[in-house]
Design a protein around this motif. Structure first.
Motif, PDB file in Angstrom:
ATOM      1  N   MET A  80     -37.910  26.467  -3.648  1.00  0.00           N
ATOM      2  CA  MET A  80     -39.394  25.755  -4.202  1.00  0.00           C
ATOM      3  C   MET A  80     -39.200  25.372  -5.672  1.00  0.00           C
ATOM      4  O   MET A  80     -39.879  24.194  -6.196  1.00  0.00           O
ATOM      5  CB  MET A  80     -40.597  26.479  -3.661  1.00  0.00           C
ATOM      6  CG  MET A  80     -41.795  25.449  -4.015  1.00  0.00           C
ATOM      7  SD  MET A  80     -41.595  24.195  -2.664  1.00  0.00           S
ATOM      8  CE  MET A  80     -42.776  23.078  -3.752  1.00  0.00           C
ATOM      9  N   VAL A  81     -38.725  26.297  -6.383  1.00  0.00           N
ATOM     10  CA  VAL A  81     -38.827  26.106  -7.986  1.00  0.00           C
ATOM     11  C   VAL A  81     -37.690  25.106  -8.284  1.00  0.00           C
ATOM     12  O   VAL A  81     -37.910  24.087  -9.070  1.00  0.00           O
ATOM     13  CB  VAL A  81     -38.252  27.437  -8.636  1.00  0.00           C
ATOM     14  CG1 VAL A  81     -38.110  27.165 -10.176  1.00  0.00           C
ATOM     15  CG2 VAL A  81     -39.539  28.448  -8.636  1.00  0.00           C
ATOM     16  N   TRP A  82     -36.500  25.217  -7.647  1.00  0.00           N
ATOM     17  CA  TRP A  82     -35.459  24.020  -7.821  1.00  0.00           C
ATOM     18  C   TRP A  82     -35.914  22.460  -7.512  1.00  0.00           C
ATOM     19  O   TRP A  82     -35.778  21.671  -7.865  1.00  0.00           O
ATOM     20  CB  TRP A  82     -34.089  24.267  -7.322  1.00  0.00           C
ATOM     21  CG  TRP A  82     -33.274  25.342  -8.207  1.00  0.00           C
ATOM     22  CD1 TRP A  82     -33.262  26.598  -7.943  1.00  0.00           C
ATOM     23  CD2 TRP A  82     -32.928  24.928  -9.442  1.00  0.00           C
ATOM     24  NE1 TRP A  82     -32.791  27.309  -9.232  1.00  0.00           N
ATOM     25  CE2 TRP A  82     -32.349  26.285 -10.122  1.00  0.00           C
ATOM     26  CE3 TRP A  82     -32.644  23.814 -10.177  1.00  0.00           C
ATOM     27  CZ2 TRP A  82     -31.526  26.131 -11.235  1.00  0.00           C
ATOM     28  CZ3 TRP A  82     -31.800  23.657 -11.096  1.00  0.00           C
ATOM     29  CH2 TRP A  82     -31.329  25.168 -11.971  1.00  0.00           C
ATOM     30  N   VAL A  83     -36.787  22.734  -6.371  1.00  0.00           N
ATOM     31  CA  VAL A  83     -37.085  21.297  -5.511  1.00  0.00           C
ATOM     32  C   VAL A  83     -38.148  20.769  -6.728  1.00  0.00           C
ATOM     33  O   VAL A  83     -38.343  19.742  -6.783  1.00  0.00           O
ATOM     34  CB  VAL A  83     -37.775  21.815  -4.267  1.00  0.00           C
ATOM     35  CG1 VAL A  83     -38.743  20.458  -3.841  1.00  0.00           C
ATOM     36  CG2 VAL A  83     -37.004  22.092  -3.032  1.00  0.00           C
ATOM     37  N   SER A  84     -39.106  21.648  -7.346  1.00  0.00           N
ATOM     38  CA  SER A  84     -39.894  21.166  -8.333  1.00  0.00           C
ATOM     39  C   SER A  84     -39.418  20.438  -9.400  1.00  0.00           C
ATOM     40  O   SER A  84     -40.234  19.706 -10.046  1.00  0.00           O
ATOM     41  CB  SER A  84     -40.627  22.318  -8.712  1.00  0.00           C
ATOM     42  OG  SER A  84     -41.740  22.956  -7.759  1.00  0.00           O
ATOM     43  N   THR A  85     -38.046  20.581  -9.648  1.00  0.00           N
ATOM     44  CA  THR A  85     -37.434  19.730 -10.880  1.00  0.00           C
ATOM     45  C   THR A  85     -37.188  18.215 -10.562  1.00  0.00           C
ATOM     46  O   THR A  85     -37.236  17.539 -11.347  1.00  0.00           O
ATOM     47  CB  THR A  85     -36.362  20.691 -11.296  1.00  0.00           C
ATOM     48  OG1 THR A  85     -35.048  20.268 -10.199  1.00  0.00           O
ATOM     49  CG2 THR A  85     -36.202  21.920 -11.657  1.00  0.00           C
ATOM     50  N   VAL A  86     -37.144  17.968  -9.156  1.00  0.00           N
ATOM     51  CA  VAL A  86     -36.843  16.733  -8.800  1.00  0.00           C
ATOM     52  C   VAL A  86     -38.023  15.851  -9.031  1.00  0.00           C
ATOM     53  O   VAL A  86     -37.650  14.507  -9.359  1.00  0.00           O
ATOM     54  CB  VAL A  86     -36.483  16.714  -7.220  1.00  0.00           C
ATOM     55  CG1 VAL A  86     -36.063  15.285  -6.738  1.00  0.00           C
ATOM     56  CG2 VAL A  86     -35.063  17.543  -7.126  1.00  0.00           C
ATOM     57  N   PRO A  87     -39.185  16.004  -8.650  1.00  0.00           N
ATOM     58  CA  PRO A  87     -40.195  14.898  -8.833  1.00  0.00           C
ATOM     59  C   PRO A  87     -40.684  14.491 -10.037  1.00  0.00           C
ATOM     60  O   PRO A  87     -41.291  13.425 -10.096  1.00  0.00           O
ATOM     61  CB  PRO A  87     -41.402  15.468  -7.942  1.00  0.00           C
ATOM     62  CG  PRO A  87     -40.798  16.758  -7.014  1.00  0.00           C
ATOM     63  CD  PRO A  87     -39.771  17.135  -7.949  1.00  0.00           C
ATOM     64  N   VAL A  88     -40.369  15.224 -10.909  1.00  0.00           N
ATOM     65  CA  VAL A  88     -41.033  14.974 -12.426  1.00  0.00           C
ATOM     66  C   VAL A  88     -40.763  13.723 -12.906  1.00  0.00           C
ATOM     67  O   VAL A  88     -41.799  12.761 -13.115  1.00  0.00           O
ATOM     68  CB  VAL A  88     -40.522  16.170 -13.247  1.00  0.00           C
ATOM     69  CG1 VAL A  88     -41.374  16.027 -14.695  1.00  0.00           C
ATOM     70  CG2 VAL A  88     -40.992  17.536 -12.832  1.00  0.00           C
ATOM     71  N   LEU A  89     -39.557  13.284 -13.006  1.00  0.00           N
ATOM     72  CA  LEU A  89     -39.143  11.867 -13.616  1.00  0.00           C
ATOM     73  C   LEU A  89     -39.795  10.721 -12.662  1.00  0.00           C
ATOM     74  O   LEU A  89     -40.066   9.831 -13.082  1.00  0.00           O
ATOM     75  CB  LEU A  89     -37.470  12.051 -13.862  1.00  0.00           C
ATOM     76  CG  LEU A  89     -37.180  12.829 -15.061  1.00  0.00           C
ATOM     77  CD1 LEU A  89     -35.764  12.718 -15.267  1.00  0.00           C
ATOM     78  CD2 LEU A  89     -37.739  12.413 -16.329  1.00  0.00           C
ATOM     79  N   PRO A  90     -39.522  10.944 -11.199  1.00  0.00           N
ATOM     80  CA  PRO A  90     -39.454   9.870 -10.617  1.00  0.00           C
ATOM     81  C   PRO A  90     -41.445   9.505 -10.585  1.00  0.00           C
ATOM     82  O   PRO A  90     -41.928   8.464 -10.553  1.00  0.00           O
ATOM     83  CB  PRO A  90     -39.547  10.097  -9.255  1.00  0.00           C
ATOM     84  CG  PRO A  90     -38.063  11.035  -9.393  1.00  0.00           C
ATOM     85  CD  PRO A  90     -38.539  11.916 -10.636  1.00  0.00           C
TER      86      PRO A  90
ATOM     87  N   GLY B  26     -37.063  17.330  -2.549  1.00  0.00           N
ATOM     88  CA  GLY B  26     -38.122  16.931  -3.729  1.00  0.00           C
ATOM     89  C   GLY B  26     -38.356  15.513  -3.627  1.00  0.00           C
ATOM     90  O   GLY B  26     -39.589  15.367  -4.162  1.00  0.00           O
ATOM     91  N   LEU B  27     -37.844  14.524  -3.350  1.00  0.00           N
ATOM     92  CA  LEU B  27     -38.067  13.286  -3.136  1.00  0.00           C
ATOM     93  C   LEU B  27     -39.245  13.123  -2.146  1.00  0.00           C
ATOM     94  O   LEU B  27     -40.385  12.348  -2.337  1.00  0.00           O
ATOM     95  CB  LEU B  27     -37.049  12.207  -3.144  1.00  0.00           C
ATOM     96  CG  LEU B  27     -36.122  12.224  -4.123  1.00  0.00           C
ATOM     97  CD1 LEU B  27     -34.954  11.434  -3.894  1.00  0.00           C
ATOM     98  CD2 LEU B  27     -36.761  11.659  -5.333  1.00  0.00           C
ATOM     99  N   VAL B  28     -39.053  13.638  -1.000  1.00  0.00           N
ATOM    100  CA  VAL B  28     -39.894  13.487   0.196  1.00  0.00           C
ATOM    101  C   VAL B  28     -41.141  14.176  -0.068  1.00  0.00           C
ATOM    102  O   VAL B  28     -42.261  13.830   0.295  1.00  0.00           O
ATOM    103  CB  VAL B  28     -39.405  13.961   1.603  1.00  0.00           C
ATOM    104  CG1 VAL B  28     -40.161  13.546   2.661  1.00  0.00           C
ATOM    105  CG2 VAL B  28     -38.010  12.805   1.542  1.00  0.00           C
ATOM    106  N   LEU B  29     -40.989  15.578  -0.293  1.00  0.00           N
ATOM    107  CA  LEU B  29     -42.007  16.420  -0.534  1.00  0.00           C
ATOM    108  C   LEU B  29     -42.845  16.240  -1.883  1.00  0.00           C
ATOM    109  O   LEU B  29     -44.175  16.083  -2.013  1.00  0.00           O
ATOM    110  CB  LEU B  29     -41.776  17.948  -0.299  1.00  0.00           C
ATOM    111  CG  LEU B  29     -42.774  18.947  -0.596  1.00  0.00           C
ATOM    112  CD1 LEU B  29     -43.626  18.937   0.763  1.00  0.00           C
ATOM    113  CD2 LEU B  29     -42.412  20.362  -0.684  1.00  0.00           C
ATOM    114  N   GLY B  30     -42.036  16.165  -2.966  1.00  0.00           N
ATOM    115  CA  GLY B  30     -42.967  15.881  -4.246  1.00  0.00           C
ATOM    116  C   GLY B  30     -43.341  14.422  -4.380  1.00  0.00           C
ATOM    117  O   GLY B  30     -44.429  14.348  -4.899  1.00  0.00           O
TER     118      GLY B  30
END
Length: 341
Positions: free
Chosen positions: A172-182, A65-69
Motif C-alpha cells: 500500500m505504501v508503494w502504491v501510494s507513490t503512483v497517484p501523486v503526480l497524475p 496505483g492508477l486504478v485505486l489511487g
C-alpha cells in the motif's frame, strides 16, 4: 479471534467509516483532486523509506496505483465535492463487492454461486433505492461518480489478487507513490493553479489534520492493521468486519456533519449491506471446488501406502477429514489362537 484482535478489526472499520466525514471536512479546505494527491503524498512519505523495497512487480504497483489511487479515490473525492453526502458515499462504495465478483468471474474464472448471485441482486436493489432517494434530494451525477469509484475499486481488488502481495503495508505504501503526480497534473488542468495555490497558502491546522488522518490513520494504519489481521486469521473471519464501515460512516456523518438518514436510505443500507454480506461471505463455485480438491489432496497426502493415517511431525496420527467419519461396518471378532508351547 482474540478479544484484542476483534477490537482491532472493529477499530479499523471505525477508522475507515469516520474517514468519509474527515474527507468531507477536508474538501472544505482543498480542491478534491489536490486533496487526493496530498493524501497519497503524505501516505508515501516518509513511509516509503521505512518499509523496504517493493515485494511485487512494478506493473502491479503501477496498475493498482492508477486504478485505486487515481480513478477510485479521484472519483470519490470529486463526487463528494459535487454534493454526494459522506454517509451515503460510505454505503454506496460497498457495491465494490459486486463489481469485484463480476470482474473476478470474467478475468479469473471464479463463477459466482447461487447465493452470491442472489447477494448481487439484493445489493443492486439497494443501490437502486439509494439512487432514487438521492435523485430526489441531491445531485444524481455525484451519485454516479461514487458508483464508478466502486467499479474502479473492484478492478483494483482483482489486480491486487493477481499481484498477491506478501506484505499489505509495504504494497500500500508503494502504491501510494503512483497517484501523486497524475492527480497533481489533473488538478492543475481541471481545478487550476490559482485554486491549488490558494488552498496551500491557506493551510491551517484543521486542513493539515485532515490530510494526516486520511493518509496515516486511514491508509497506513488501516491497511497495515487489516493486512496484519489477514495474516493471522482466515479471510472469512476478518472480511465481515468491513460491513461495519457504512455503519460508522453514516453515524459519524449524522453526528458531526448533521446529515439526515431518511427511511429510504435505511432501506437501501439494509439491502446493500445484506447483499454484500451474501456476495462476500459465500464461496464461489471455483473456490468451493478448489477447497474440496485441496481437502482430498491433503487426505491422500497423509495416507501411508497401506491406507492408514500417516503420523505428523509430532508422531501423532493426523485426523481424518469429514468423509472418513462414517461408522465402519461391524467386524466379526477375531478367533483367539492358543499359542504353541
Amino acid at each position: 479471534m482474540r478479544p484484542s484482535h476483534l477490537l482491532l478489526a472493529v477499530l479499523v472499520a471505525a477508522v475507515w467509516g469516520v474517514n468519509f466525514t474527515v474527507v468531507e471536512i477536508g474538501l472544505g479546505h482543498f480542491p478534491p483532486l489536490l486533496f487526493s494527491a496530498l493524501r497519497f503524498l503524505a501516505a508515501a512519505l516518509p513511509a516509503v523509506f521505512l518499509v523496504g523495497r517493493p515485494k511485487v512487480a512494478w506493473k502491479w504497483i503501477a496498475g493498482v496505483g492508477l486504478v485505486l489511487g487515481v480513478a477510485k479515490f479521484g472519483l470519490v473525492f470529486v463526487g463528494m465535492d459535487a454534493g454526494m453526502p459522506a454517509g451515503l458515499s460510505s454505503l454506496v462504495l460497498q457495491i465494490q463487492a459486486v463489481f469485484t465478483a463480476v470482474i473476478a468471474a470474467a478475468v479469473l474464472g471464479e463463477r459466482p454461486s447461487r447465493v452470491q448471485a442472489l447477494g448481487m441482486l439484493v445489493a443492486v436493489a439497494g443501490i437502486g433505492v439509494a439512487a432514487v432517494d438521492e435523485g430526489a434530494s441531491g445531485p444524481l451525477g455525484a451519485f454516479v461518480m461514487v458508483v464508478g469509484a466502486a467499479a474502479a475499486w473492484g478492478v483494483s481488488n482483482v489486480l491486487t489478487r493477481k499481484a498477491a502481495p506478501p506484505d499489505a503495508l509495504n504494497f500500500m505504501v508503494w502504491v501510494s507513490t503512483v497517484p501523486v503526480l497524475p492527480l497533481l497534473a489533473l488538478s492543475l488542468l481541471t481545478e487550476g493553479p490559482a485554486d491549488d495555490l490558494a488552498a496551500l497558502r491557506g493551510l491551517d491546522w484543521q486542513g493539515a489534520g485532515t490530510i494526516l488522518f486520511v493518509a496515516w490513520v486511514s491508509t497506513v494504519f488501516g491497511f497495515g492493521a487489516w493486512g496484519w489481521l489477514l495474516r493471522r486469521h482466515p479471510a472469512s473471519t476478518v472480511a465481515p468486519f468491513s460491513l461495519l464501515v457504512p455503519v460508522f460512516g453514516m453515524s459519524s456523518a449524522a453526528l458531526f456533519l448533521g446529515e439526515s438518514v431518511t427511511v429510504p436510505r435505511w432501506c437501501a443500507a439494509a439491502l446493500l449491506v445484506g447483499g454484500v454480506a451474501l456476495t462476500t461471505l459465500a464461496p464461489s463455485r471455483r473456490a468451493a471446488g478448489e477447497a474440496g480438491m485441496a481437502g482430498m489432496a491433503a487426505t491422500a497426502a497423509n495416507r501411508t501406502p497401506d491406507g492408514s493415517d500417516a503420523p505428523d511431525a509430532r508422531g501423532a496420527s493426523v485426523a481424518p477429514d469429514a468423509s472418513d467419519t462414517q461408522t465402519p461396518p461391524a467386524r466379526r471378532p477375531e478367533p483367539t489362537l492358543t499359542p504353541r508351547r
